[in-house]
Design a protein around this motif. Structure first.
Motif, mmCIF file in Angstrom:
data_model
loop_
_atom_site.group_PDB
_atom_site.id
_atom_site.type_symbol
_atom_site.label_atom_id
_atom_site.label_comp_id
_atom_site.label_asym_id
_atom_site.label_seq_id
_atom_site.Cartn_x
_atom_site.Cartn_y
_atom_site.Cartn_z
ATOM 1 N N PHE A 89 18.112 -5.710 30.077
ATOM 2 C CA PHE A 89 19.139 -6.352 29.256
ATOM 3 C C PHE A 89 19.155 -7.867 29.472
ATOM 4 O O PHE A 89 19.349 -8.635 28.516
ATOM 5 C CB PHE A 89 20.514 -5.761 29.573
ATOM 6 C CG PHE A 89 20.884 -4.603 28.692
ATOM 7 C CD1 PHE A 89 21.810 -4.762 27.675
ATOM 8 C CD2 PHE A 89 20.297 -3.369 28.869
ATOM 9 C CE1 PHE A 89 22.155 -3.698 26.852
ATOM 10 C CE2 PHE A 89 20.631 -2.294 28.058
ATOM 11 C CZ PHE A 89 21.556 -2.455 27.046
ATOM 12 N N SER A 90 18.986 -8.284 30.700
ATOM 13 C CA SER A 90 18.976 -9.726 30.975
ATOM 14 C C SER A 90 17.840 -10.406 30.231
ATOM 15 O O SER A 90 18.002 -11.507 29.677
ATOM 16 C CB SER A 90 18.854 -9.963 32.488
ATOM 17 O OG SER A 90 19.957 -9.418 33.175
ATOM 18 N N GLU A 91 16.688 -9.734 30.183
ATOM 19 C CA GLU A 91 15.551 -10.307 29.475
ATOM 20 C C GLU A 91 15.782 -10.307 27.962
ATOM 21 O O GLU A 91 15.416 -11.264 27.269
ATOM 22 C CB GLU A 91 14.279 -9.527 29.815
ATOM 23 C CG GLU A 91 13.032 -9.949 29.062
ATOM 24 C CD GLU A 91 12.646 -11.410 29.250
ATOM 25 O OE1 GLU A 91 11.851 -11.921 28.430
ATOM 26 O OE2 GLU A 91 13.132 -12.052 30.207
ATOM 27 N N VAL A 92 16.399 -9.251 27.438
ATOM 28 C CA VAL A 92 16.716 -9.210 26.003
ATOM 29 C C VAL A 92 17.625 -10.385 25.639
ATOM 30 O O VAL A 92 17.403 -11.076 24.631
ATOM 31 C CB VAL A 92 17.394 -7.877 25.637
ATOM 32 C CG1 VAL A 92 17.987 -7.940 24.219
ATOM 33 C CG2 VAL A 92 16.398 -6.726 25.725
ATOM 34 N N ILE A 93 18.634 -10.631 26.450
ATOM 35 C CA ILE A 93 19.575 -11.718 26.176
ATOM 36 C C ILE A 93 18.873 -13.069 26.253
ATOM 37 O O ILE A 93 19.045 -13.940 25.384
ATOM 38 C CB ILE A 93 20.761 -11.641 27.156
ATOM 39 C CG1 ILE A 93 21.599 -10.393 26.849
ATOM 40 C CG2 ILE A 93 21.625 -12.915 27.090
ATOM 41 C CD1 ILE A 93 22.635 -10.066 27.894
ATOM 42 N N ARG A 94 18.051 -13.264 27.300
ATOM 43 C CA ARG A 94 17.318 -14.519 27.431
ATOM 44 C C ARG A 94 16.406 -14.745 26.236
ATOM 45 O O ARG A 94 16.334 -15.849 25.667
ATOM 46 C CB ARG A 94 16.495 -14.506 28.729
ATOM 47 C CG ARG A 94 15.794 -15.832 29.038
ATOM 48 C CD ARG A 94 14.559 -15.630 29.895
ATOM 49 N NE ARG A 94 13.529 -14.839 29.217
ATOM 50 C CZ ARG A 94 12.705 -15.334 28.290
ATOM 51 N NH1 ARG A 94 12.787 -16.609 27.921
ATOM 52 N NH2 ARG A 94 11.793 -14.555 27.723
#
Length: 504
Positions: free
Chosen positions: A177-182
């Protein structure tokens, strides 16, 4: 939604060759598909209208690492974004549900988005057909919205079995999820926007972790909204040797029993009276009694059994048979057994008929049955007719295989800590301490017996941060269940509380 964690089933070492090839082909097809775009307009309850654009696209998730294929995408994740044109620095909120194993249509089409599914206020199931209506209380008034479907929910998909194992676990999920947001912020050039998160149920477990993880990636989060809190699994999982939930669920049980007319005496006067009586009993007597166990006297045991019966509406005989410990499953089947009804878990105002044999088999949750199919059918209609997502594959609203196979163990901690229950409140406390501008809004439904308000009270009170830091944490309550926004009055109040929190 949050499902009670179940022991992880051992997944197959690998898929058969033909299945693996089909998964890979499907994965590549999703990543190669063009974004679906649409536009719309919504009239706001506060006055005025908003013109917005919708973009639904599959983002390639690269998790990195030291493996030879570290830079290869590991998942294709669907994001559905609502943006207001001409405001590149507008706040953006990333929203997601939980399970684990749930797509994010609940927040998307229940409360936050400019369209919503309308269901009865009392938690009952409406008749078909189903569709969406304009939502004048949309959170689009305050920020652009990006809804994220985790891998193997909705149409999102991992690249292969190795990637699936990597992302279907607490730590892998937070990283994904952190990578999707970034990546979304990068692609859409939105690093000039304040960033917010909104998670529901297990989405609060991941949301607390993401808030801290994004800081490591150089993304500062301004605030997190936690709907139906589940950061500390020990507080909601009934298991041998874990007495904490018996104490934390009791005020919620009392509240529900008062609603169904099961109480007598002073605690029957109102929901507030029932909750206050149960909360006082837990603080003054019950928690210490659970700690004492078999060391308590018979006189004390008898007094506590009588009081537990008074606060739950259950028979004293049953309370004594259960050794003064009423689990959620016991309550669901026994509270209204005399009426032939099961009490709902996620919406305890809802009930369902028992089988004629009056078994105690948990076949369905009346609290989610009332809205699961309406939301699913309305979503399929909306995705296809309005957004132009004409995918023929099944949209996985709730994927039980994901939940059953979830890896709850967190790495990077001592072996002793890894043996315990999953917990991300430590992540949230660290995010609060490291960012003096980060703030939290928690929302709890009084009739939620999946993540009870009383367990959420405890979890927030345990955050490891100084008092002055915890002043940035706000907790609000609503008179419905897990998805409190399905009740019109609470939908309106939740939006008002959000507005006040944003302006504070």
């Amino acid at each position: 939604m949050a499902d009670t964690p179940t022991p992880a089933a051992a997944p197959p070492a690998s898929l058969p060759d033909d299945a693996a090839k089909r998964q890979k082909a499907r994965f590549e097809q999703l990543l190669g598909s063009a974004p679906a775009r649409s536009t719309g307009q919504v009239a706001l309850a506060s006055g005025g209208t908003l013109d917005y654009a919708v973009t639904a696209e599959f983002l390639p998730v690269v998790l990195g690492g030291s493996e030879p294929d570290a830079q290869e995408p590991k998942a294709a994740v669907l994001t559905t974004a609502y943006t207001v044109a001409g405001h590149a620095s507008r706040p953006v909120c990333f929203a997601f549900n939980g399970g684990p194993g749930s797509a994010s249509i609940w927040l998307h089409l229940g409360a936050l988005g400019p369209k919503r599914v309308v269901v009865p206020d009392d938690g009952s199931m409406p008749p078909a057909p189903y569709g969406v209506q304009d939502n004048p209380h949309t959170w689009l008034e305050h920020f652009d919205l990006v809804f994220i479907d985790p891998p193997h929910t909705g149409w999102s998909l991992a690249a292969d079995e190795a990637a699936r194992k990597k992302v279907l676990g607490t730590d892998g999920d937070i990283a994904c999820f952190s990578e999707v947001i970034r990546l979304w912020l990068t692609r859409h050039r939105r690093f000039g926007s304040p960033v917010y998160l909104c998670g529901e149920s297990y989405g609060t477990t991941r949301g607390a972790g993401i808030a801290n993880q994004l800081h490591e990636l150089g993304v500062v989060v301004n605030g997190t909204i936690l709907v139906s809190l589940a950061m500390d699994l020990q507080s909601i999982v009934f298991a041998p040797g874990n007495d904490l939930p018996y104490a934390l669920f009791l005020p919620a049980f009392a509240n529900v029993s008062q609603y169904h007319g099961l109480l007598q005496g002073p605690q029957a006067a109102s929901p507030e009276a029932a909750r206050a009586a149960a909360e006082a009993f837990v603080q003054e007597d019950y928690a210490a009694a659970l700690l004492a166990g078999a060391r308590m006297s018979e006189k004390t045991r008898s007094r506590l059994a009588r009081r537990l019966a008074e606060l739950t509406g259950l028979s004293r005989t049953l309370v004594e048979e259960k050794n003064l410990r009423i689990s959620d499953q016991t309550y669901f089947f026994e509270a209204l057994r005399h009426r032939g009804l099961i009490v709902g878990r996620l919406e305890a105002r809802s009930t369902g008929p028992m089988a004629a044999s009056r078994t105690r088999d948990w076949e369905f949750d009346p609290g989610i049955e009332a809205i699961a199919a309406p939301y699913a059918m309305a979503a399929m209609r909306y995705f296809s007719e309005t957004l132009g997502l004409g995918l023929e594959q099944r949209y996985m609203v709730i994927n039980g295989d994901v939940n059953r196979g979830w890896n709850w163990i967190r790495g990077g901690e001592s072996e002793a800590r890894r043996m315990g229950y999953t917990c991300t409140s430590t992540d949230l406390a660290q995010a609060l301490r490291r960012n003096p501008h980060f703030k939290v809004l928690a929302a709890s439904g009084r009739y939620d017996l999946g993540t009870p308000y009383s367990a959420s009270d405890w979890s927030l009170a345990q955050l490891d941060a100084p008092a002055e830091v915890l002043q940035r944490v706000t907790h609000r309550y609503y008179d419905a269940g897990h998805m409190m926004y399905t009740r019109q009055a609470d939908l309106v109040q939740l939006k008002a509380d959000l507005a006040a929190w944003m302006a504070a």
